[in-house]
Design a protein around this motif. Structure first.
Motif, PDB file in Angstrom:
ATOM      1  N   GLU A 103     -44.216 -16.539 -27.746  1.00 23.88           N
ATOM      2  CA  GLU A 103     -44.314 -15.870 -29.038  1.00 23.88           C
ATOM      3  C   GLU A 103     -43.025 -16.118 -29.803  1.00 23.88           C
ATOM      4  O   GLU A 103     -41.991 -16.353 -29.213  1.00 23.88           O
ATOM      5  N   ASN A 104     -43.083 -16.030 -31.108  1.00 27.32           N
ATOM      6  CA  ASN A 104     -41.868 -16.270 -31.883  1.00 27.32           C
ATOM      7  C   ASN A 104     -41.389 -15.041 -32.646  1.00 27.32           C
ATOM      8  O   ASN A 104     -40.543 -15.142 -33.511  1.00 27.32           O
ATOM      9  N   PHE A 105     -41.913 -13.853 -32.313  1.00 25.23           N
ATOM     10  CA  PHE A 105     -41.520 -12.617 -32.979  1.00 25.23           C
ATOM     11  C   PHE A 105     -40.260 -12.026 -32.332  1.00 25.23           C
ATOM     12  O   PHE A 105     -40.159 -11.949 -31.113  1.00 25.23           O
ATOM     13  N   ILE A 106     -39.331 -11.608 -33.174  1.00 27.57           N
ATOM     14  CA  ILE A 106     -38.086 -10.995 -32.712  1.00 27.57           C
ATOM     15  C   ILE A 106     -38.106  -9.514 -33.052  1.00 27.57           C
ATOM     16  O   ILE A 106     -38.361  -9.132 -34.199  1.00 27.57           O
ATOM     17  N   GLU A 107     -37.831  -8.675 -32.063  1.00 27.43           N
ATOM     18  CA  GLU A 107     -37.769  -7.222 -32.253  1.00 27.43           C
ATOM     19  C   GLU A 107     -36.662  -6.863 -33.248  1.00 27.43           C
ATOM     20  O   GLU A 107     -35.646  -7.564 -33.337  1.00 27.43           O
ATOM     21  N   ASP A 108     -36.826  -5.747 -33.958  1.00 26.11           N
ATOM     22  CA  ASP A 108     -35.863  -5.333 -34.982  1.00 26.11           C
ATOM     23  C   ASP A 108     -34.440  -5.184 -34.442  1.00 26.11           C
ATOM     24  O   ASP A 108     -33.491  -5.687 -35.038  1.00 26.11           O
ATOM     25  N   ASP A 109     -34.287  -4.485 -33.324  1.00 24.74           N
ATOM     26  CA  ASP A 109     -32.932  -4.281 -32.811  1.00 24.74           C
ATOM     27  C   ASP A 109     -32.317  -5.588 -32.316  1.00 24.74           C
ATOM     28  O   ASP A 109     -31.122  -5.821 -32.466  1.00 24.74           O
ATOM     29  N   ASP A 110     -33.121  -6.492 -31.768  1.00 24.18           N
ATOM     30  CA  ASP A 110     -32.607  -7.792 -31.324  1.00 24.18           C
ATOM     31  C   ASP A 110     -32.113  -8.627 -32.499  1.00 24.18           C
ATOM     32  O   ASP A 110     -31.090  -9.299 -32.404  1.00 24.18           O
ATOM     33  N   ILE A 111     -32.843  -8.580 -33.620  1.00 24.92           N
ATOM     34  CA  ILE A 111     -32.422  -9.376 -34.776  1.00 24.92           C
ATOM     35  C   ILE A 111     -31.116  -8.836 -35.348  1.00 24.92           C
ATOM     36  O   ILE A 111     -30.205  -9.594 -35.681  1.00 24.92           O
ATOM     37  N   VAL A 112     -30.980  -7.530 -35.434  1.00 31.62           N
ATOM     38  CA  VAL A 112     -29.756  -6.935 -35.976  1.00 31.62           C
ATOM     39  C   VAL A 112     -28.562  -7.257 -35.075  1.00 31.62           C
ATOM     40  O   VAL A 112     -27.509  -7.694 -35.548  1.00 31.62           O
ATOM     41  N   ILE A 113     -28.720  -7.068 -33.776  1.00 27.93           N
ATOM     42  CA  ILE A 113     -27.621  -7.343 -32.842  1.00 27.93           C
ATOM     43  C   ILE A 113     -27.254  -8.827 -32.876  1.00 27.93           C
ATOM     44  O   ILE A 113     -26.067  -9.183 -32.920  1.00 27.93           O
ATOM     45  N   SER A 114     -28.239  -9.699 -32.896  1.00 24.40           N
ATOM     46  CA  SER A 114     -27.935 -11.130 -32.880  1.00 24.40           C
ATOM     47  C   SER A 114     -27.256 -11.581 -34.167  1.00 24.40           C
ATOM     48  O   SER A 114     -26.352 -12.421 -34.134  1.00 24.40           O
ATOM     49  N   VAL A 115     -27.656 -11.032 -35.302  1.00 24.49           N
ATOM     50  CA  VAL A 115     -27.003 -11.389 -36.565  1.00 24.49           C
ATOM     51  C   VAL A 115     -25.548 -10.931 -36.555  1.00 24.49           C
ATOM     52  O   VAL A 115     -24.650 -11.662 -36.987  1.00 24.49           O
ATOM     53  N   ILE A 116     -25.304  -9.746 -36.037  1.00 23.67           N
ATOM     54  CA  ILE A 116     -23.917  -9.258 -35.934  1.00 23.67           C
ATOM     55  C   ILE A 116     -23.094 -10.206 -35.072  1.00 23.67           C
ATOM     56  O   ILE A 116     -21.998 -10.633 -35.467  1.00 23.67           O
ATOM     57  N   ILE A 117     -23.589 -10.550 -33.896  1.00 24.82           N
ATOM     58  CA  ILE A 117     -22.839 -11.420 -32.989  1.00 24.82           C
ATOM     59  C   ILE A 117     -22.629 -12.791 -33.626  1.00 24.82           C
ATOM     60  O   ILE A 117     -21.521 -13.350 -33.577  1.00 24.82           O
ATOM     61  N   ASP A 118     -23.672 -13.349 -34.238  1.00 23.73           N
ATOM     62  CA  ASP A 118     -23.532 -14.656 -34.878  1.00 23.73           C
ATOM     63  C   ASP A 118     -22.459 -14.617 -35.966  1.00 23.73           C
ATOM     64  O   ASP A 118     -21.636 -15.524 -36.075  1.00 23.73           O
ATOM     65  N   LYS A 119     -22.445 -13.569 -36.767  1.00 21.47           N
ATOM     66  CA  LYS A 119     -21.438 -13.453 -37.829  1.00 21.47           C
ATOM     67  C   LYS A 119     -20.032 -13.291 -37.253  1.00 21.47           C
ATOM     68  O   LYS A 119     -19.061 -13.789 -37.824  1.00 21.47           O
ATOM     69  N   LEU A 120     -19.907 -12.602 -36.122  1.00 22.69           N
ATOM     70  CA  LEU A 120     -18.599 -12.433 -35.503  1.00 22.69           C
ATOM     71  C   LEU A 120     -18.084 -13.733 -34.901  1.00 22.69           C
ATOM     72  O   LEU A 120     -16.909 -14.071 -35.043  1.00 22.69           O
ATOM     73  N   VAL A 121     -18.947 -14.466 -34.245  1.00 24.26           N
ATOM     74  CA  VAL A 121     -18.542 -15.704 -33.578  1.00 24.26           C
ATOM     75  C   VAL A 121     -18.306 -16.825 -34.589  1.00 24.26           C
ATOM     76  O   VAL A 121     -17.381 -17.619 -34.443  1.00 24.26           O
ATOM     77  N   PHE A 122     -19.129 -16.888 -35.617  1.00 25.36           N
ATOM     78  CA  PHE A 122     -19.053 -17.981 -36.592  1.00 25.36           C
ATOM     79  C   PHE A 122     -18.712 -17.445 -37.979  1.00 25.36           C
ATOM     80  O   PHE A 122     -19.377 -17.764 -38.962  1.00 25.36           O
TER      81      PHE A 122
END
Length: 146
Positions: A103-122
């Motif tokens: 499946e290609n659906f991302i849960e709401d909390d997973d998307i928020v956490i991943s965007v935060i981490i991506d912004k911090l790392v990059f």
């Protein structure tokens, strides 16, 4: 309000790199602590020796090299959630892994956490996180990351 909803709402309000303070331990693993609420942190977990990954989401990029990384969301020092992220396009971005690989659906909390981490790392990358999410053809609630 239950604490998971409280933590989620606090994360949504703090999706910018300057909202977090980063530190790394003696193993070189990072912990990101919310500047205005030190009870919330995100911790990079140790990698496995072979963390290469290849699937339909990671192979949609020019550079097909991808790895997986685990992070934990912590509240008052206790792990609330663990997320799996793919480092894609030869390490240029971090995107979340769907719960089910078919499946290609991302849960709401997973998307928020991943965007935060991506912004911090990059934090100095030109493209924003949504560029990579769209390229991977992941489905998520777009209003969460606007």
């Amino acid at each position: 309000m239950e604490y998971s909803k409280l933590v989620f709402s606090v994360l949504r309000e703090n999706m910018y790199a300057d909202s977090w303070v980063s530190s790394n331990n003696h193993n070189g693993l990072y912990t990101y602590t919310l500047r205005d609420n030190i009870s919330i942190s995100i911790t990079e977990l140790p990698e496995r020796n072979d963390n290469k990954v290849s699937n339909e989401f990671t192979e949609r990029f020019m550079n097909k090299n991808a790895k997986f990384h685990h992070y934990s969301l912590n509240y008052n020092g206790a792990v609330v959630k663990t997320v799996l992220l793919f480092s894609v396009d030869g390490g240029r971005a971090l995107i979340p892994s769907p719960k089910l690989i078919n499946e290609n659906f991302i849960e709401d909390d997973d998307i928020v956490i991943s965007v935060i981490i991506d912004k911090l790392v990059f934090d100095s990358r030109y493209e924003n996180t949504t560029h990579y999410l769209k390229k991977a053809k992941l489905v998520y609630q777009e209003s969460l990351v606007d």
